[in-house]
Design a protein around this motif. Sequence first.
Motif, PDB file in Angstrom:
ATOM      1  N   LYS A 124       0.842  -1.200   0.000  1.00  0.00           N
ATOM      2  CA  LYS A 124       0.000   0.000   0.000  1.00  0.00           C
ATOM      3  C   LYS A 124       0.873   1.243   0.000  1.00  0.00           C
ATOM      4  O   LYS A 124       2.051   1.189   0.377  1.00  0.00           O
ATOM      5  N   SER A 125       0.299   2.365  -0.439  1.00  0.00           N
ATOM      6  CA  SER A 125       1.076   3.591  -0.613  1.00  0.00           C
ATOM      7  C   SER A 125       1.451   4.259   0.706  1.00  0.00           C
ATOM      8  O   SER A 125       2.447   4.964   0.771  1.00  0.00           O
ATOM      9  N   SER A 126       0.674   4.036   1.756  1.00  0.00           N
ATOM     10  CA  SER A 126       1.001   4.537   3.089  1.00  0.00           C
ATOM     11  C   SER A 126       0.244   3.692   4.112  1.00  0.00           C
ATOM     12  O   SER A 126      -0.715   3.007   3.761  1.00  0.00           O
ATOM     13  N   LYS A 173      -3.613   3.776   4.114  1.00  0.00           N
ATOM     14  CA  LYS A 173      -4.294   3.545   2.831  1.00  0.00           C
ATOM     15  C   LYS A 173      -4.590   2.055   2.652  1.00  0.00           C
ATOM     16  O   LYS A 173      -3.938   1.208   3.243  1.00  0.00           O
ATOM     17  N   PHE A 224      -3.092  -2.103  -2.521  1.00  0.00           N
ATOM     18  CA  PHE A 224      -3.325  -1.908  -3.948  1.00  0.00           C
ATOM     19  C   PHE A 224      -4.153  -3.059  -4.511  1.00  0.00           C
ATOM     20  O   PHE A 224      -5.122  -2.829  -5.225  1.00  0.00           O
ATOM     21  N   VAL A 280       4.287  -1.054  -4.503  1.00  0.00           N
ATOM     22  CA  VAL A 280       5.328  -0.035  -4.572  1.00  0.00           C
ATOM     23  C   VAL A 280       6.614  -0.678  -4.088  1.00  0.00           C
ATOM     24  O   VAL A 280       6.608  -1.440  -3.117  1.00  0.00           O
ATOM     25  N   PHE A 296      10.261   5.819  -4.397  1.00  0.00           N
ATOM     26  CA  PHE A 296       9.150   4.879  -4.377  1.00  0.00           C
ATOM     27  C   PHE A 296       8.655   4.657  -5.803  1.00  0.00           C
ATOM     28  O   PHE A 296       8.162   5.576  -6.449  1.00  0.00           O
ATOM     29  N   GLU A 304       6.158   2.809  -8.382  1.00  0.00           N
ATOM     30  CA  GLU A 304       4.902   2.083  -8.530  1.00  0.00           C
ATOM     31  C   GLU A 304       5.103   0.985  -9.571  1.00  0.00           C
ATOM     32  O   GLU A 304       5.578   1.249 -10.667  1.00  0.00           O
TER      33      GLU A 304
END
Length: 158
Positions: free
Chosen positions: A94-96, A99, A102, A117, A124, A126
């Motif tokens: 996940k991006s953070s 969040k 994905f 990521v 970072f 993707e």
Amino acid sequence: MDLKEIQNLIKFVANSGVAEVKLETGDVKITIRTTLEGSTETTYVQQMPAQNMLQQAVAPQQIAPVAATPAVVVDENAKYITVKSPIIGTFYRKSSPDKPMFVEVGSTIGKGDVLCVIEAMKLFNEIESEFSGKIVKVLVDDMSPVEFDQPLFLVDPS
């Protein structure tokens, strides 16, 4: 030259079909090489004044490609496509932390969807899917180190 300009240059060279590009501006040298498969290898070297060289050693840094490389597995998972890591780094699902992931097992993905990521040298990246399908298995734990060409996901293309 900042990192965003370097990333844009890498994308431009990867899409142009050029085999190699060398760029020198001031104290920065960049060489971008593309292979037959379309992936890029970028070397970024920043020159330092002679007085600073005595204080610290400078090593070339690698900025890796961002596109995932699909490959067919030849075992009991032969009907699945394996998404492999295009770079060495730390795998994040996940991006953070606050969040959502994905993708999950059972998620339907399309070409260009972000799968994960990978952090490499504070950058970072993707990782996008190059095909459509359904996630069958996630092969790496969140926040784990990954190697180049390490399998990340199994995808059913049907």
